[in-house]
Design an enzyme around this catalytic site. Structure first.
Site, PDB file in Angstrom:
ATOM      1  N   LYS A  50       0.843  -1.211   0.000  1.00 17.05           N
ATOM      2  CA  LYS A  50       0.000   0.000   0.000  1.00 17.05           C
ATOM      3  C   LYS A  50       0.872   1.252   0.000  1.00 17.05           C
ATOM      4  CE  LYS A  50      -3.834  -2.267   2.403  1.00 17.05           C
ATOM      5  NZ  LYS A  50      -4.564  -2.477   3.665  1.00 17.05           N
TER       6      LYS A  50
ATOM      7  N   GLN B  74      -5.042  -1.388   9.991  1.00 17.27           N
ATOM      8  CA  GLN B  74      -4.848  -2.677   9.333  1.00 17.27           C
ATOM      9  C   GLN B  74      -5.405  -3.811  10.194  1.00 17.27           C
ATOM     10  OE1 GLN B  74      -3.631  -2.856   6.227  1.00 17.27           O
ATOM     11  NE2 GLN B  74      -3.672  -5.088   6.096  1.00 17.27           N
TER      12      GLN B  74
ATOM     13  N   ASP C  48     -11.179   2.597   3.762  1.00 16.20           N
ATOM     14  CA  ASP C  48     -11.520   1.175   3.637  1.00 16.20           C
ATOM     15  C   ASP C  48     -13.014   0.987   3.371  1.00 16.20           C
ATOM     16  OD1 ASP C  48      -9.343  -0.591   3.852  1.00 16.20           O
ATOM     17  OD2 ASP C  48      -9.167  -0.236   6.004  1.00 16.20           O
TER      18      ASP C  48
HETATM   19  N1  GUN Z   1      -6.379  -6.645   6.183  1.00 17.10           N
HETATM   20  C1  GUN Z   1      -6.432  -7.343   5.012  1.00 17.10           C
HETATM   21  N2  GUN Z   1      -7.013  -6.586   4.051  1.00 17.10           N
HETATM   22  C2  GUN Z   1      -7.337  -5.398   4.632  1.00 17.10           C
HETATM   23  C3  GUN Z   1      -7.950  -4.219   4.140  1.00 17.10           C
HETATM   24  O1  GUN Z   1      -8.333  -4.098   2.978  1.00 17.10           O
HETATM   25  N3  GUN Z   1      -8.090  -3.204   5.037  1.00 17.10           N
HETATM   26  C4  GUN Z   1      -7.690  -3.327   6.339  1.00 17.10           C
HETATM   27  N4  GUN Z   1      -7.897  -2.285   7.150  1.00 17.10           N
HETATM   28  N5  GUN Z   1      -7.131  -4.420   6.819  1.00 17.10           N
HETATM   29  C5  GUN Z   1      -6.947  -5.446   5.971  1.00 17.10           C
END
Ligand code: GUN
Length: 283
Positions: free
Chosen positions: A51, A95, A118
């Site tokens: 990311k 996350q 998200d």
């Molecule tokens: N953990 C795995 N995928 C994601 C996601 O898209 N967002 C978040 N916040 N945590 C994750």
């Protein structure tokens, strides 16, 4: 024309367009995304690295705030509150997964909807249901963008989703209904699953079960979208038996290289959307 829907290529187009939009901004402030990580989950380390790299590529300022595994819930909420109030920050990701002593729902609902890139906040999800949201969870949004890219129309189409998660199945169901599709949301316990799937125009598998979708689930006019991210004997694969299914259907996404790259691209899109909303409101 290839039947493989190349998510890497589509994500690259979105990212290039976004990079150009950010370059041309008249405002001096660049979009900024904060990622909060609790502990040191190895899969999270990898996702976060991807990311941050993607942020860097398009010109979004990406910043990681890492906290100890044992941080208590209230200290974490204080950190989130500071970010919620900070006008120079456009997006916040906490996350997941979180350590078991912290309730994920409470935390995702504590993130301000105005920073919720998200799209996991209950208010964001409610607005999606009402067809009144600017933000959509990144994976469902990526799927819609892939279908649009391939000119696959949704109106009146029979779409079957396998999976009813809060992150994919539930929001995607609502987003597709809002596009006038007829949606059947199944799960791995659904009776006659393969017969229901076989009648679909578009089959989306987000069950998280390798080899679930076989040639018995599909028809020759079908588009198959594989959202699965499974590891089998150390090998990364989706939910679909790609080798046999791809011989039959009209369109199919591969794993890797299908939905995955779109998820990150759409997170960046969401960050820019919230940035633009903030900048417009400040004027
Ligand atoms: N953990 C795995 N995928 C994601 C996601 O898209 N967002 C978040 N916040 N945590 C994750």
């Amino acid at each position: 024309m290839s039947k493989i829907i190349n998510g890497k290529e589509c994500a690259q187009i979105l990212n290039t367009n976004l990079k150009n939009s950010i370059k041309q901004l008249k405002v001096k402030r660049k979009p900024k995304l904060i990622i909060i990580q609790i502990g040191n989950n190895l899969a999270s380390n990898k996702y976060i690295k991807n990311k941050l790299k993607a942020c860097d590529e398009v010109g979004i300022i990406g910043e990681l705030k890492k906290f100890d595994e044992n941080i208590d819930k209230n200290s974490l909420k204080l950190e989130i509150e500071k970010i919620n109030k900070n006008l120079s920050i456009d997006g916040l990701i906490v996350q997941l997964p979180l350590p078991s002593h912290i309730d994920e729902k409470e935390i995702t609902n504590f993130i301000s909807p105005s920073k919720d890139v998200d799209g996991f906040n209950a208010l964001t999800l409610g607005n999606i249901m009402l067809n009144n949201s600017k933000i959509y969870p990144a994976t469902p949004l990526g799927i819609l963008k892939l279908l649009e890219w391939k000119d696959i129309d949704l109106s009146g189409k029979n779409v079957v989703i396998i999976g009813r998660s809060n992150i994919v199945g539930k929001p995607l169901t609502n987003m597709l209904i809002n596009k006038s599709a007829t949606v059947t949301t199944c799960n791995t316990k659904t009776k006659n699953l393969k017969d229901i799937c076989k009648k679909a125009d578009i089959l989306i598998s987000a069950a998280g079960r390798a080899n679930l979708v076989t040639k018995k689930f599909v028809n020759k006019n079908m588009t198959v979208i594989d959202v699965g991210a499974n590891f089998v004997n150390g090998k990364y694969c989706g939910d679909v038996k790609f080798n046999e299914v791809s011989k039959i259907v009209k369109y199919i996404t591969p794993v890797p290289g299908g939905v995955g790259p779109m998820t990150i691209a759409c997170l960046l899109q969401n960050t820019f959307t919230l940035y633009k909303i903030k900048e417009t409101n400040l004027k």
